[in-house]
Design a protein around this motif. Structure first.
Motif, PDB file in Angstrom:
ATOM      1  N   VAL A   1     -13.436   9.062 -15.286  1.00 35.90           N
ATOM      2  CA  VAL A   1     -14.814   9.506 -15.461  1.00 35.90           C
ATOM      3  C   VAL A   1     -15.830   8.558 -14.834  1.00 35.90           C
ATOM      4  O   VAL A   1     -16.927   8.972 -14.465  1.00 35.90           O
ATOM      5  CB  VAL A   1     -15.132   9.678 -16.965  1.00 35.90           C
ATOM      6  N   ALA A   2     -15.470   7.278 -14.682  1.00 36.26           N
ATOM      7  CA  ALA A   2     -16.433   6.300 -14.159  1.00 36.26           C
ATOM      8  C   ALA A   2     -15.846   5.469 -13.020  1.00 36.26           C
ATOM      9  O   ALA A   2     -16.410   4.431 -12.665  1.00 36.26           O
ATOM     10  CB  ALA A   2     -16.904   5.379 -15.288  1.00 36.26           C
ATOM     11  N   GLY A   3     -14.732   5.904 -12.461  1.00 35.41           N
ATOM     12  CA  GLY A   3     -14.117   5.188 -11.356  1.00 35.41           C
ATOM     13  C   GLY A   3     -13.708   6.156 -10.261  1.00 35.41           C
ATOM     14  O   GLY A   3     -14.212   7.274 -10.178  1.00 35.41           O
ATOM     15  N   ASP A   4     -12.763   5.722  -9.432  1.00 37.49           N
ATOM     16  CA  ASP A   4     -12.228   6.578  -8.369  1.00 37.49           C
ATOM     17  C   ASP A   4     -10.746   6.785  -8.659  1.00 37.49           C
ATOM     18  O   ASP A   4      -9.921   5.922  -8.349  1.00 37.49           O
ATOM     19  CB  ASP A   4     -12.418   5.900  -7.010  1.00 37.49           C
ATOM     20  N   PRO A   5     -10.385   7.901  -9.278  1.00 40.69           N
ATOM     21  CA  PRO A   5      -8.992   8.103  -9.690  1.00 40.69           C
ATOM     22  C   PRO A   5      -7.989   7.956  -8.554  1.00 40.69           C
ATOM     23  O   PRO A   5      -6.918   7.356  -8.743  1.00 40.69           O
ATOM     24  CB  PRO A   5      -8.994   9.528 -10.250  1.00 40.69           C
ATOM     25  N   LYS A   6      -8.311   8.479  -7.382  1.00 40.79           N
ATOM     26  CA  LYS A   6      -7.348   8.446  -6.274  1.00 40.79           C
ATOM     27  C   LYS A   6      -7.060   7.017  -5.815  1.00 40.79           C
ATOM     28  O   LYS A   6      -5.937   6.693  -5.439  1.00 40.79           O
ATOM     29  CB  LYS A   6      -7.877   9.271  -5.106  1.00 40.79           C
ATOM     30  N   VAL A   7      -8.091   6.166  -5.844  1.00 44.37           N
ATOM     31  CA  VAL A   7      -7.921   4.786  -5.379  1.00 44.37           C
ATOM     32  C   VAL A   7      -7.574   3.845  -6.538  1.00 44.37           C
ATOM     33  O   VAL A   7      -6.567   3.133  -6.493  1.00 44.37           O
ATOM     34  CB  VAL A   7      -9.200   4.288  -4.664  1.00 44.37           C
ATOM     35  N   ASP A   8      -8.400   3.850  -7.571  1.00 45.54           N
ATOM     36  CA  ASP A   8      -8.216   2.906  -8.677  1.00 45.54           C
ATOM     37  C   ASP A   8      -6.888   3.136  -9.410  1.00 45.54           C
ATOM     38  O   ASP A   8      -6.181   2.179  -9.726  1.00 45.54           O
ATOM     39  CB  ASP A   8      -9.371   3.027  -9.672  1.00 45.54           C
ATOM     40  N   MET A   9      -6.570   4.383  -9.686  1.00 47.89           N
ATOM     41  CA  MET A   9      -5.323   4.665 -10.402  1.00 47.89           C
ATOM     42  C   MET A   9      -4.118   4.336  -9.540  1.00 47.89           C
ATOM     43  O   MET A   9      -3.120   3.809 -10.034  1.00 47.89           O
ATOM     44  CB  MET A   9      -5.283   6.131 -10.835  1.00 47.89           C
ATOM     45  N   ARG A  10      -4.203   4.632  -8.235  1.00 47.35           N
ATOM     46  CA  ARG A  10      -3.088   4.319  -7.351  1.00 47.35           C
ATOM     47  C   ARG A  10      -2.841   2.809  -7.305  1.00 47.35           C
ATOM     48  O   ARG A  10      -1.696   2.338  -7.403  1.00 47.35           O
ATOM     49  CB  ARG A  10      -3.392   4.848  -5.946  1.00 47.35           C
ATOM     50  N   ASN A  11      -3.912   2.029  -7.177  1.00 51.92           N
ATOM     51  CA  ASN A  11      -3.772   0.575  -7.143  1.00 51.92           C
ATOM     52  C   ASN A  11      -3.196   0.045  -8.447  1.00 51.92           C
ATOM     53  O   ASN A  11      -2.323  -0.826  -8.452  1.00 51.92           O
ATOM     54  CB  ASN A  11      -5.130  -0.082  -6.873  1.00 51.92           C
ATOM     55  N   ALA A  12      -3.697   0.579  -9.561  1.00 54.56           N
ATOM     56  CA  ALA A  12      -3.238   0.110 -10.867  1.00 54.56           C
ATOM     57  C   ALA A  12      -1.765   0.435 -11.092  1.00 54.56           C
ATOM     58  O   ALA A  12      -0.991  -0.405 -11.567  1.00 54.56           O
ATOM     59  CB  ALA A  12      -4.098   0.723 -11.967  1.00 54.56           C
ATOM     60  N   LEU A  13      -1.355   1.648 -10.755  1.00 53.17           N
ATOM     61  CA  LEU A  13       0.038   2.039 -10.967  1.00 53.17           C
ATOM     62  C   LEU A  13       0.987   1.270 -10.057  1.00 53.17           C
ATOM     63  O   LEU A  13       2.071   0.856 -10.481  1.00 53.17           O
ATOM     64  CB  LEU A  13       0.196   3.537 -10.749  1.00 53.17           C
ATOM     65  N   ASP A  14       0.583   1.072  -8.805  1.00 54.28           N
ATOM     66  CA  ASP A  14       1.430   0.289  -7.900  1.00 54.28           C
ATOM     67  C   ASP A  14       1.613  -1.128  -8.426  1.00 54.28           C
ATOM     68  O   ASP A  14       2.704  -1.704  -8.336  1.00 54.28           O
ATOM     69  CB  ASP A  14       0.813   0.251  -6.499  1.00 54.28           C
ATOM     70  N   ALA A  15       0.541  -1.698  -8.989  1.00 55.97           N
ATOM     71  CA  ALA A  15       0.641  -3.035  -9.575  1.00 55.97           C
ATOM     72  C   ALA A  15       1.558  -3.032 -10.799  1.00 55.97           C
ATOM     73  O   ALA A  15       2.342  -3.964 -11.004  1.00 55.97           O
ATOM     74  CB  ALA A  15      -0.747  -3.549  -9.954  1.00 55.97           C
ATOM     75  N   LEU A  16       1.469  -1.989 -11.604  1.00 47.70           N
ATOM     76  CA  LEU A  16       2.332  -1.890 -12.784  1.00 47.70           C
ATOM     77  C   LEU A  16       3.797  -1.802 -12.382  1.00 47.70           C
ATOM     78  O   LEU A  16       4.653  -2.489 -12.961  1.00 47.70           O
ATOM     79  CB  LEU A  16       1.954  -0.658 -13.606  1.00 47.70           C
ATOM     80  N   TYR A  17       4.103  -0.979 -11.389  1.00 46.64           N
ATOM     81  CA  TYR A  17       5.494  -0.809 -10.958  1.00 46.64           C
ATOM     82  C   TYR A  17       6.088  -2.112 -10.420  1.00 46.64           C
ATOM     83  O   TYR A  17       7.311  -2.306 -10.458  1.00 46.64           O
ATOM     84  CB  TYR A  17       5.593   0.270  -9.878  1.00 46.64           C
ATOM     85  N   GLN A  18       5.222  -3.012  -9.931  1.00 44.13           N
ATOM     86  CA  GLN A  18       5.705  -4.283  -9.396  1.00 44.13           C
ATOM     87  C   GLN A  18       5.891  -5.353 -10.472  1.00 44.13           C
ATOM     88  O   GLN A  18       6.498  -6.393 -10.209  1.00 44.13           O
ATOM     89  CB  GLN A  18       4.728  -4.794  -8.339  1.00 44.13           C
ATOM     90  N   GLU A  19       5.376  -5.082 -11.670  1.00 42.84           N
ATOM     91  CA  GLU A  19       5.515  -6.052 -12.752  1.00 42.84           C
ATOM     92  C   GLU A  19       6.986  -6.159 -13.176  1.00 42.84           C
ATOM     93  O   GLU A  19       7.652  -5.159 -13.431  1.00 42.84           O
ATOM     94  CB  GLU A  19       4.669  -5.637 -13.958  1.00 42.84           C
ATOM     95  N   GLU A  20       7.473  -7.389 -13.271  1.00 39.95           N
ATOM     96  CA  GLU A  20       8.867  -7.609 -13.644  1.00 39.95           C
ATOM     97  C   GLU A  20       9.168  -7.060 -15.038  1.00 39.95           C
ATOM     98  O   GLU A  20      10.239  -6.511 -15.302  1.00 39.95           O
ATOM     99  CB  GLU A  20       9.190  -9.105 -13.591  1.00 39.95           C
ATOM    100  N   LEU A  21       8.192  -7.199 -15.946  1.00 38.36           N
ATOM    101  CA  LEU A  21       8.386  -6.693 -17.302  1.00 38.36           C
ATOM    102  C   LEU A  21       8.590  -5.178 -17.304  1.00 38.36           C
ATOM    103  O   LEU A  21       9.420  -4.650 -18.046  1.00 38.36           O
ATOM    104  CB  LEU A  21       7.172  -7.032 -18.176  1.00 38.36           C
ATOM    105  N   PHE A  22       7.814  -4.483 -16.477  1.00 35.04           N
ATOM    106  CA  PHE A  22       7.956  -3.032 -16.437  1.00 35.04           C
ATOM    107  C   PHE A  22       9.299  -2.636 -15.849  1.00 35.04           C
ATOM    108  O   PHE A  22       9.930  -1.671 -16.305  1.00 35.04           O
ATOM    109  CB  PHE A  22       6.822  -2.410 -15.617  1.00 35.04           C
TER     110      PHE A  22
END
Length: 520
Positions: free
Chosen positions: A172-193
């Motif tokens: 609602v207050a960001g850019d879903p296509k860019v912000d969510m993509r960056n966030a999810l890619d970072a999550l997938y790279q987390e060793e804990l995840f």
């Protein structure tokens, strides 16, 4: 001779069984002594878990399979009554620990700051309620960030791991296509995840996020039998193949597949709604409408999930957070308060929404407003929408608030009422299956009065009178008020001595590890 042999065999068998029993006891003692240094979820939760089914006296195999006798299990209900003190003690004593990422790509500070300053990027003509959902999300994330149960070291020892991606704020207050993509890619790279995806939990109130994608049950009775419609659907699916698009939050189907093993804390309990409630019941109650099919029909995306319903609505009011007392309740000015919009509701809910207003199917008054009020205990505030400031003034000064089903089975009214110190009267037969809160420890009747829809439609004023009649007894009223005060602390994060984090932590671990939540 034969008798002597038989006696010898019996003696040998008895001796052997005694020796075997001794060995087993020794092994048990060794196992128990070796495990005392490790605090497992099974022992943490055994003082909290109550399935609300009297025949269940065992923690499932996922929690270690330890048997619990009825005397050792914390019983939070005595008949119909909630033991609020016992539940509070159990939640505080659970001692769960969680890890919460602080990676700035995950926390998305810019989107959250935009949301705090009402800099909205949402351009669709629908979904303005999501601006409220953002505020709820921010309040709950902040509480989780600062609670002493959060650990910052040895995250692998945490009972669960919070994904802090603010999906509401990004949508609602960001850019879903860019912000969510960056966030999810970072999550997938987390060793804990990568190592412990099943320990992760993600929270959102957006109905379309993590909504079931395999809508095998969402077809109407006609489309299931009409061959031409099936052919049209096949052509459409074939045309769309290979053109994957994200949903409004920026998540692709491939993302949902990678997130299958996490736990989600959502507004809707997709597992119970799709696996527990038969199609015939949904059809009978009017919940086969298109709106409901879009957000709640089909196979749940994640294996484990639990419902927060719309409890964030309790954060919207600015009234005093003082606990409700019987004396304060009885000193309130209004007996009932109910105001509804004039426009029709979806999913066949208009008759329910307008029943107290004495409206017919053409949206015309069948009696005067004075006649409607005469049928209810006075003074009461009944009618269409009024000015927000006047509504809030009355809302905190009323005893009972009818919370009637609308476009969906759930409503903000329940949680606003609890926050305001007004007893919710729930008129929604499907609510407890569709969107219960903290269902491992709470029942709907712990904090609300329930009226069946059919009885309400038949004679709304009489139904409300009958439902509230038993509250004239001080003991009944006290029990309900204690339950409301406890639930208020479980849903309002800034409440003095709030129990939101404790309840959130317990429900997350219970959802991850108890068969009670696994309908698949």
């Amino acid at each position: 001779m034969k008798l002597a042999r038989v006696e010898g065999l019996i003696l040998f068998g008895t001796t052997f069984l005694a020796a075997l029993q001794c060995c087993l006891q020794t092994l048990k003692l060794a196992r128990d002594s070796g495990s005392t240094s490790t605090t497992t979820n099974s022992f943490k939760l055994q003082h909290v878990v109550d399935y609300h089914h009297s025949n269940v006296e065992r923690i499932p195999e996922a929690l270690g399979g330890h048997e619990l006798s009825s005397s050792s299990t914390k019983q939070f209900h005595h008949g119909r009554s909630l033991d609020s003190a016992a539940l509070e003690t159990a939640l505080k004593g659970a001692g769960l620990r969680y890890y919460m990422y602080d990676n700035p790509v995950l926390t998305q500070k810019k989107a959250k700051e935009n949301a705090r300053h009402s800099k909205w990027t949402w351009t669709r003509s629908w979904g303005y309620r999501y601006q409220d959902y953002v505020k709820w999300e921010l309040a709950y994330l902040e509480a989780l960030e600062h609670h002493p149960w959060r650990i910052v070291e040895t995250p692998e020892t945490a009972d669960f791991i919070i994904i802090p991606i603010p999906i509401n704020s990004i949508s609602v207050a960001g850019d879903p296509k860019v912000d969510m993509r960056n966030a999810l890619d970072a999550l997938y790279q987390e060793e804990l995840f990568q190592k412990y995806p099943e320990k992760h939990v993600w929270m959102t109130f957006l109905e379309y996020a993590f909504a079931p994608r395999k809508n095998v049950n969402a077809m109407s009775a006609t489309s299931r039998t009409d061959p031409s419609k099936k052919k049209q659907k096949k052509k459409k699916n074939k045309k769309a193949a290979g053109k994957e698009k994200p949903d409004a939050s920026g998540l692709y189907l491939s993302d949902y597949q990678r997130l299958e093993n996490i736990t989600t804390a959502l507004a809707i309990d997709h597992h119970a709604w799709n696996h527990k409630v038969p199609y015939s019941v949904k059809e009978e109650q009017g919940w086969t409408c298109q709106t409901m099919q879009k957000v709640s029909w089909g196979e749940p995306i994640t294996r484990h999930s639990w419902s927060m319903s719309l409890m964030g609505a309790a954060t919207e009011l600015q009234n005093s957070l003082e606990p409700l007392t019987v004396e304060a309740f009885r000193n309130k000015t209004y007996h009932f308060l109910y105001h509804s919009r004039r426009t029709p509701s979806m999913c066949n809910s208009t008759p329910h929404r307008h029943a107290l207003l004495l409206m017919d199917e053409n949206n015309n008054n069948t009696q005067t407003r004075d006649d409607a009020l005469i049928r209810l205990k006075q003074p009461s505030s009944i009618g269409f929408d009024i000015e927000p400031s006047e509504w809030q003034r009355r809302f905190v000064n009323v005893q009972y608030c009818p919370c009637v089903r609308g476009d969906t089975p759930f409503t903000r009214c329940v949680f606003r009422s609890i926050r305001a110190g007004c007893v919710p009267i729930v008129v929604s037969d499907s609510l407890e299956d569709f969107a219960p809160i903290y269902k491992s420890v709470l029942r709907q009747t712990d904090y609300a009065v329930v009226v069946e829809e059919a009885r309400f439609l038949e004679n709304p004023a009489q139904a409300l009178h009958e439902a509230t009649q038993r509250m004239t007894a001080t003991e009944e009223l006290e029990t309900l008020i204690h339950g409301m005060n406890l639930v208020k602390r479980m849903i309002v994060p800034n409440y003095p001595d709030s129990l939101f984090v404790e309840a959130f932590a317990h429900e997350t671990v219970a959802s991850q590890q108890q068969e009670y939540y696994d309908y698949r």
